[in-house]
Design a protein around this motif. Structure first.
Motif, mmCIF file in Angstrom:
data_model
loop_
_atom_site.group_PDB
_atom_site.id
_atom_site.type_symbol
_atom_site.label_atom_id
_atom_site.label_comp_id
_atom_site.label_asym_id
_atom_site.label_seq_id
_atom_site.Cartn_x
_atom_site.Cartn_y
_atom_site.Cartn_z
ATOM 1 N N LEU A 237 43.540 47.016 55.005
ATOM 2 C CA LEU A 237 43.477 46.847 53.612
ATOM 3 C C LEU A 237 44.940 46.573 52.942
ATOM 4 N N LEU A 238 45.789 47.494 53.056
ATOM 5 C CA LEU A 238 46.852 47.720 52.354
ATOM 6 C C LEU A 238 47.804 46.570 52.875
ATOM 7 N N ALA A 239 47.614 46.462 54.189
ATOM 8 C CA ALA A 239 48.684 45.559 54.995
ATOM 9 C C ALA A 239 48.159 44.061 54.725
ATOM 10 N N SER A 240 47.060 43.775 54.677
ATOM 11 C CA SER A 240 46.638 42.449 54.189
ATOM 12 C C SER A 240 46.697 42.097 52.820
ATOM 13 N N THR A 241 46.887 42.968 51.864
ATOM 14 C CA THR A 241 46.866 42.821 50.487
ATOM 15 C C THR A 241 48.447 42.575 50.370
ATOM 16 N N PHE A 242 49.301 43.312 51.039
ATOM 17 C CA PHE A 242 50.687 43.123 50.797
ATOM 18 C C PHE A 242 50.938 41.959 51.326
ATOM 19 N N VAL A 243 50.603 41.646 52.482
ATOM 20 C CA VAL A 243 50.915 40.278 53.239
ATOM 21 C C VAL A 243 50.598 38.846 52.241
ATOM 22 N N ILE A 244 49.189 38.969 51.913
ATOM 23 C CA ILE A 244 48.620 37.912 51.312
ATOM 24 C C ILE A 244 49.403 37.647 50.088
ATOM 25 N N PHE A 245 49.263 38.636 49.165
ATOM 26 C CA PHE A 245 50.066 38.393 47.914
ATOM 27 C C PHE A 245 51.682 37.814 47.907
ATOM 28 N N ASN A 246 52.307 38.575 48.734
ATOM 29 C CA ASN A 246 53.820 38.372 48.879
ATOM 30 C C ASN A 246 54.065 36.973 49.748
ATOM 31 N N PHE A 247 53.447 36.822 50.808
ATOM 32 C CA PHE A 247 53.500 35.485 51.547
ATOM 33 C C PHE A 247 53.279 34.258 50.651
ATOM 34 N N THR A 248 52.109 34.435 50.095
ATOM 35 C CA THR A 248 51.460 33.290 49.351
ATOM 36 C C THR A 248 52.698 33.039 48.193
ATOM 37 N N SER A 249 53.166 34.223 47.493
ATOM 38 C CA SER A 249 54.263 33.946 46.331
ATOM 39 C C SER A 249 55.350 33.156 47.080
ATOM 40 N N SER A 250 55.883 33.624 48.122
ATOM 41 C CA SER A 250 56.930 33.057 48.827
ATOM 42 C C SER A 250 56.780 31.520 49.231
ATOM 43 N N ILE A 251 55.603 31.198 49.460
ATOM 44 C CA ILE A 251 55.222 29.710 49.879
ATOM 45 C C ILE A 251 55.668 28.945 48.637
ATOM 46 N N PHE A 252 55.007 29.389 47.413
ATOM 47 C CA PHE A 252 55.152 28.778 46.414
ATOM 48 C C PHE A 252 56.714 28.679 46.056
ATOM 49 N N MET A 253 57.461 29.637 46.382
ATOM 50 C CA MET A 253 58.954 29.671 46.338
ATOM 51 C C MET A 253 59.498 28.602 46.944
ATOM 52 N N ILE A 254 59.202 28.533 48.225
ATOM 53 C CA ILE A 254 59.725 27.376 49.072
ATOM 54 C C ILE A 254 59.488 26.184 48.825
ATOM 55 N N TYR A 255 58.093 25.817 48.424
ATOM 56 C CA TYR A 255 57.480 24.668 47.784
ATOM 57 C C TYR A 255 58.574 24.013 46.698
ATOM 58 N N MET A 256 58.759 25.012 45.675
ATOM 59 C CA MET A 256 59.690 24.471 44.558
ATOM 60 C C MET A 256 61.148 24.230 45.080
ATOM 61 N N THR A 257 61.427 24.927 46.037
ATOM 62 C CA THR A 257 62.843 24.679 46.601
ATOM 63 C C THR A 257 62.844 23.412 47.341
ATOM 64 N N LEU A 258 62.163 23.194 48.197
ATOM 65 C CA LEU A 258 61.802 21.871 49.050
ATOM 66 C C LEU A 258 61.671 20.565 47.913
ATOM 67 N N THR A 259 60.822 20.590 46.962
ATOM 68 C CA THR A 259 60.584 19.675 46.225
ATOM 69 C C THR A 259 61.310 19.462 44.932
ATOM 70 N N LYS A 260 62.068 20.647 44.666
ATOM 71 C CA LYS A 260 63.147 20.485 43.581
ATOM 72 C C LYS A 260 62.240 20.135 42.401
ATOM 73 N N VAL A 261 61.124 20.696 42.261
ATOM 74 C CA VAL A 261 60.354 20.740 40.936
ATOM 75 C C VAL A 261 59.833 22.081 40.629
ATOM 76 N N ALA A 262 60.468 22.543 39.510
ATOM 77 C CA ALA A 262 60.014 23.958 39.201
ATOM 78 C C ALA A 262 58.862 23.896 38.158
ATOM 79 N N SER A 263 57.801 23.679 38.618
ATOM 80 C CA SER A 263 56.406 23.364 37.845
ATOM 81 C C SER A 263 56.040 24.658 36.989
#
Length: 299
Positions: A237-263
């Motif tokens: 539970l602790l590991a999945s919570t950590f991975v889901i929240f932080n990895f998903t947040s990083s996905i949004f970060m890389i999305y904005m980096t590649l699209t160059k659109v800070a929505s």
């Protein structure tokens, strides 16, 4: 849009208050154990460091978002805005690094007592403070680019090509910014993946331990209610919570980096997700402090 921001006002405010109170309460409990005069286990010091990192991250990450969402007036000059934004990025990395450090230490602690692991277990307690210090040094150096290339948010418009980082902003177009953000994604993802791997290893070790115990003794407890099974679920539970929240947040970060659109919507979602784990972490740890974990020397 008005309803969207009204919801964010309540979410961010509750998130920061609950997170800071939860982490502070658990620090008090662990500090009380340290102050009783008993021999302090290294894991207690690591958990205190993790909880402290969570608090300062919630402060440096959450307060700018509250000021932004609630449209509060603030007076921060150019230099101070860059320093505060730098500390915001540092504390996020520190929280990730500290969580990973705790997970690795736990994996070593519950590993089988083979000669190789026994030697490593003997060395680990002496490395607690140096490892915590190394976390600070690495993250202080990693995000030095923020004050170097960031600009004050007061000098930028609400352009979708400018990524707001606390009280300053990063222009998404320069190649140096792109390289930094991609490298930061790899850096953060390394800690997330390492935490997931070590948590899986801990769950495997506890599962094997449970299988051996069931094979040598007859007990009235079912497999699902055994202490090992309960601890395994809490670790996952602790590991999945950590991975889901932080990895998903990083996905949004890389999305904005590649699209160059800070929505603004994507920025708010990414910020909210990055604050979720430091908020719920103390409550998961508090729930995990069972009789078996104490006897097995995990917490």
């Amino acid at each position: 849009m008005t309803f969207h921001f009204e919801v964010l006002k309540i979410l961010y405010l509750n998130q920061i208050i609950i997170g800071i109170l939860g982490n502070s309460f658990l620090i008090f409990l662990f500090s009380f154990k340290v102050g009783t005069g008993q021999k302090t286990k290294p894991i207690i010091l690591m958990l205190i460091h993790l909880l402290f990192a969570n608090i300062i991250f919630l402060l440096f990450r959450g307060i700018p978002k509250i000021i932004e969402i609630w449209k509060l007036n603030y007076f921060v000059d150019y230099t101070a805005s860059k320093i505060l934004s730098y500390l915001q990025r540092v504390t996020r990395g520190l929280s990730l690094c500290s969580t990973c450090l705790v997970s690795v230490f736990q994996a070593i602690t519950i590993s089988p007592s083979t000669p190789m692991w026994a030697e490593l277990k003997a060395r680990v307690p002496k490395c607690v403070l140096p490892c915590c210090l190394l976390c600070w040094i690495c993250n202080l150096l990693m995000d030095i680019v923020v004050p170097l290339y960031g600009t004050s948010s007061s000098n930028t418009t609400d352009s979708k090509e400018s990524w707001q980082i606390g009280f300053s902003a990063l222009d998404l177009h320069p190649i140096k910014t792109l390289i930094f953000l991609l490298w930061k994604f790899v850096y953060d993802s390394t800690f997330v993946c390492l935490t997931a791997i070590t948590s899986g290893y801990k769950a495997f070790v506890l599962y094997r331990h449970n299988q051996r115990m069931q094979s040598i003794q007859v007990t009235s407890l079912s497999h699902s209610s055994s202490p090992e099974a309960q601890v395994t679920k809490k670790i996952l539970l602790l590991a999945s919570t950590f991975v889901i929240f932080n990895f998903t947040s990083s996905i949004f970060m890389i999305y904005m980096t590649l699209t160059k659109v800070a929505s603004p919507v994507v920025l708010n979602i990414s910020a909210f997700l990055s604050l979720c784990f430091p908020t719920v972490c103390p409550f998961i740890l508090l729930n995990s402090n069972s009789r078996f974990t104490r006897s097995y020397r995990i917490y």
